[in-house]
Enzyme design. Structure first.
Site, short mmCIF file in Angstrom:
data_model
loop_
_atom_site.label_atom_id
_atom_site.label_comp_id
_atom_site.label_asym_id
_atom_site.label_seq_id
_atom_site.Cartn_x
_atom_site.Cartn_y
_atom_site.Cartn_z
N HIS A 36 -28.01 -37.68 -2.32
CA HIS A 36 -28.95 -38.31 -1.38
C HIS A 36 -28.32 -39.42 -0.55
CE1 HIS A 36 -32.48 -36.73 -4.06
NE2 HIS A 36 -31.97 -35.80 -3.29
N CYS A 55 -25.84 -42.90 12.61
CA CYS A 55 -26.56 -42.96 13.88
C CYS A 55 -27.69 -41.92 13.86
CB CYS A 55 -25.61 -42.70 15.04
SG CYS A 55 -26.47 -42.64 16.61
N GLU A 99 -38.91 -40.70 -20.96
CA GLU A 99 -40.16 -39.95 -21.03
C GLU A 99 -39.94 -38.46 -20.85
OE1 GLU A 99 -42.77 -41.76 -18.19
OE2 GLU A 99 -42.45 -43.73 -19.13
C1 BJW Z 1 -35.05 -43.63 -17.79
C2 BJW Z 1 -34.83 -44.98 -17.91
C3 BJW Z 1 -33.78 -45.33 -18.73
C4 BJW Z 1 -36.45 -44.80 -16.60
N1 BJW Z 1 -33.07 -44.38 -19.34
N2 BJW Z 1 -34.35 -42.70 -18.40
C5 BJW Z 1 -40.10 -27.30 -3.22
C6 BJW Z 1 -41.40 -27.52 -3.61
C7 BJW Z 1 -42.12 -28.60 -3.11
C8 BJW Z 1 -41.53 -29.50 -2.22
C9 BJW Z 1 -40.24 -29.29 -1.84
C10 BJW Z 1 -39.55 -28.20 -2.33
N3 BJW Z 1 -38.28 -28.24 -1.80
C11 BJW Z 1 -38.19 -29.32 -1.01
C12 BJW Z 1 -39.36 -29.97 -1.01
C13 BJW Z 1 -39.66 -31.24 -0.29
C14 BJW Z 1 -39.05 -32.46 -0.92
C15 BJW Z 1 -39.45 -32.53 -2.39
O1 BJW Z 1 -38.71 -32.21 -3.29
N4 BJW Z 1 -40.62 -33.04 -2.66
C16 BJW Z 1 -41.08 -33.18 -4.06
C17 BJW Z 1 -41.54 -34.61 -4.29
C18 BJW Z 1 -42.11 -32.14 -4.35
N5 BJW Z 1 -37.61 -32.45 -0.79
C19 BJW Z 1 -37.01 -32.81 0.33
O2 BJW Z 1 -37.65 -33.16 1.32
C20 BJW Z 1 -35.48 -32.78 0.35
N6 BJW Z 1 -35.04 -32.07 1.49
C21 BJW Z 1 -35.13 -30.74 1.58
O3 BJW Z 1 -35.53 -30.06 0.67
O4 BJW Z 1 -34.71 -30.22 2.80
C22 BJW Z 1 -35.04 -28.88 3.10
C23 BJW Z 1 -36.42 -28.89 3.69
C24 BJW Z 1 -36.59 -29.49 4.92
C25 BJW Z 1 -37.87 -29.50 5.48
C26 BJW Z 1 -38.96 -28.97 4.80
C27 BJW Z 1 -38.76 -28.39 3.54
C28 BJW Z 1 -37.48 -28.35 2.99
C29 BJW Z 1 -34.94 -34.20 0.47
C30 BJW Z 1 -35.27 -35.05 -0.70
C31 BJW Z 1 -34.74 -36.48 -0.45
C32 BJW Z 1 -35.18 -37.44 -1.54
N7 BJW Z 1 -34.99 -38.77 -1.09
C33 BJW Z 1 -35.27 -39.87 -2.00
C34 BJW Z 1 -35.10 -41.18 -1.23
C35 BJW Z 1 -33.62 -41.48 -0.98
C36 BJW Z 1 -33.44 -42.68 -0.11
C37 BJW Z 1 -33.87 -43.97 -0.74
O5 BJW Z 1 -33.52 -44.29 -1.88
O6 BJW Z 1 -34.57 -44.69 -0.04
O7 BJW Z 1 -34.38 -39.80 -3.13
S1 BJW Z 1 -36.88 -39.77 -2.76
C38 BJW Z 1 -36.38 -40.39 -4.33
O8 BJW Z 1 -36.58 -39.37 -5.35
C39 BJW Z 1 -34.87 -40.62 -4.22
C40 BJW Z 1 -34.39 -40.10 -5.55
O9 BJW Z 1 -33.01 -39.78 -5.49
C41 BJW Z 1 -35.29 -38.92 -5.79
C42 BJW Z 1 -35.36 -38.51 -7.24
O10 BJW Z 1 -35.94 -39.50 -8.03
P1 BJW Z 1 -35.43 -39.72 -9.53
O11 BJW Z 1 -34.03 -40.18 -9.51
O12 BJW Z 1 -35.75 -38.56 -10.35
O13 BJW Z 1 -36.31 -41.02 -9.94
P2 BJW Z 1 -37.79 -41.07 -10.54
O14 BJW Z 1 -38.27 -42.45 -10.33
O15 BJW Z 1 -38.62 -39.98 -10.08
O16 BJW Z 1 -37.56 -40.82 -12.11
C43 BJW Z 1 -36.88 -41.76 -12.93
C44 BJW Z 1 -36.80 -41.15 -14.32
O17 BJW Z 1 -36.01 -42.01 -15.12
C45 BJW Z 1 -38.14 -41.02 -15.03
O18 BJW Z 1 -38.23 -39.71 -15.60
C46 BJW Z 1 -38.10 -42.08 -16.14
O19 BJW Z 1 -38.79 -41.67 -17.32
C47 BJW Z 1 -36.64 -42.19 -16.38
N8 BJW Z 1 -36.16 -43.48 -16.87
N9 BJW Z 1 -35.79 -45.64 -17.11
C48 BJW Z 1 -33.42 -43.06 -19.15
N10 BJW Z 1 -33.49 -46.64 -18.94
ZN ZN Z 2 -24.49 -42.51 17.90
#
Ligand code: BJW
Ligand code: ZN
Length: 251
Positions: free
Chosen positions: A122, A130, A218
């Site tokens: 990501h 840009c 979790e």
């Molecule tokens: C611990 C702990 C400890 C706590 N020890 N554990 C298929 C179905 C439905 C939707 C989609 C699909 N395919 C694509 C989509 C759309 C979308 C998507 O997935 N949406 C879902 C929410 C349903 N995906 C996209 O849009 C992606 N692009 C894409 O697919 O392009 C093609 C396309 C284009 C147009 C239309 C359709 C398709 C891009 C996704 C980009 C994600 N961006 C973010 C923000 C990044 C920038 C920023 O930081 O500002 O990335 S969102 C956010 O979520 C961030 C993270 O990397 C990402 C994942 O989160 P993560 O790391 O899992 O964190 P949490 O908070 O969710 O979980 C933390 C976990 O840790 C928990 O389980 C806790 O229990 C645990 N934990 N402390 C161990 N100490």
């Molecule tokens: Zn530029």
């Protein structure tokens, strides 16, 4: 040395024998450093709306607001350090013949800890891109001002992260797919496994007969079918895994 019962015999066996080990990390791995996760009770999405801050549409509508949020998060990162979970992953890379780290995190903490081969799905919050010509700017401090930063082409700069609705870098994604296909042991650590395409990776690894281990505080989307689930903090469990590996080497 005392045997660690946290990990199964199969996991220890796979660690001994795997030619390729892959770890996919998420926000939970940085939580113990003080970086907020996205989902859950204290997650960023409880306080801020993703669609107002982490989409290209949000940036077009209000780039100032988006920049304020990213500058706030960049400033937070200046004050924090990698935690024992990050360092344990560096140790795994050193100890195993072939270990690859894929992260969804944009905070750069794996690299700061010393991990060498990090696949950043990501992007990286410390870099800019840009919005118009896609040129990447590597200087982290470049835009820390109240005026909106611009590219030499005149376009607005944005943080070089992947927002919802945006495609991931194809080369980076292909690399992650290939590693997931080819590994024999796959760790999913500190991720809710909700965001695609990253969430596909453990399924791909499983289809190709890898042993899947989840380390999370979790239960998640994949907890029901992984080979092994270790409940707890990655900053506590991963250092124990490194110790177990040392134990294997001594026996
Ligand atoms: C611990 C702990 C400890 C706590 N020890 N554990 C298929 C179905 C439905 C939707 C989609 C699909 N395919 C694509 C989509 C759309 C979308 C998507 O997935 N949406 C879902 C929410 C349903 N995906 C996209 O849009 C992606 N692009 C894409 O697919 O392009 C093609 C396309 C284009 C147009 C239309 C359709 C398709 C891009 C996704 C980009 C994600 N961006 C973010 C923000 C990044 C920038 C920023 O930081 O500002 O990335 S969102 C956010 O979520 C961030 C993270 O990397 C990402 C994942 O989160 P993560 O790391 O899992 O964190 P949490 O908070 O969710 O979980 C933390 C976990 O840790 C928990 O389980 C806790 O229990 C645990 N934990 N402390 C161990 N100490
Ligand atoms: Zn530029």
């Amino acid at each position: 040395m005392k045997k660690n019962t946290l990990f199964s015999e199969q996991l220890i066996q796979r660690l001994k024998e795997a030619h390729l080990v892959v770890a996919l990390t998420g926000a939970g791995v940085s939580a113990e450093s003080g970086v907020p996760t996205f989902r859950g009770a204290d997650g960023l999405w409880k306080q801020f709306r993703a669609e107002e801050l982490a989409t290209p549409q949000a940036f077009v509508k209000n780039p100032q607001l988006v920049w304020e949020w990213y500058n706030y998060r960049r400033n937070l990162l200046k004050k924090i350090d990698p935690n024992p979970g990050h360092y344990a992953l560096v140790e795994l890379e050193k100890a195993l013949a072939s270990f690859h780290l894929i992260t969804q995190n944009v905070d750069g903490l794996h690299t700061r800890a010393g991990s060498g081969k990090v696949v950043e799905l990501h992007g990286n919050i410390l870099r800019n891109k840009c919005f118009n010509c896609q040129k990447i700017y590597f200087e982290p401090e470049y835009n820390d001002s109240s005026t909106l930063p611009k590219c030499s082409c005149g376009g607005l700069l944005r943080p070089n992260v992947v927002w919802f609705g945006e495609m991931l870098d194809q080369e980076i994604l292909d690399r992650a797919y290939r590693l997931s296909e080819e590994c024999q042991l796959f760790f999913s650590i500190g991720t809710s496994s909700l965001v695609y395409p990253a969430a596909e990776l453990p399924y791909i690894a499983k289809r190709n007969k890898a042993y899947i281990v989840e380390i999370n505080l979790e239960k998640t989307e994949i907890s029901g079918w992984v080979n092994e689930r270790i409940a707890g903090k990655s900053g506590e469990i991963l250092p124990q895994l490194v110790e177990s590996l040392k134990c294997i080497r001594m026996n």
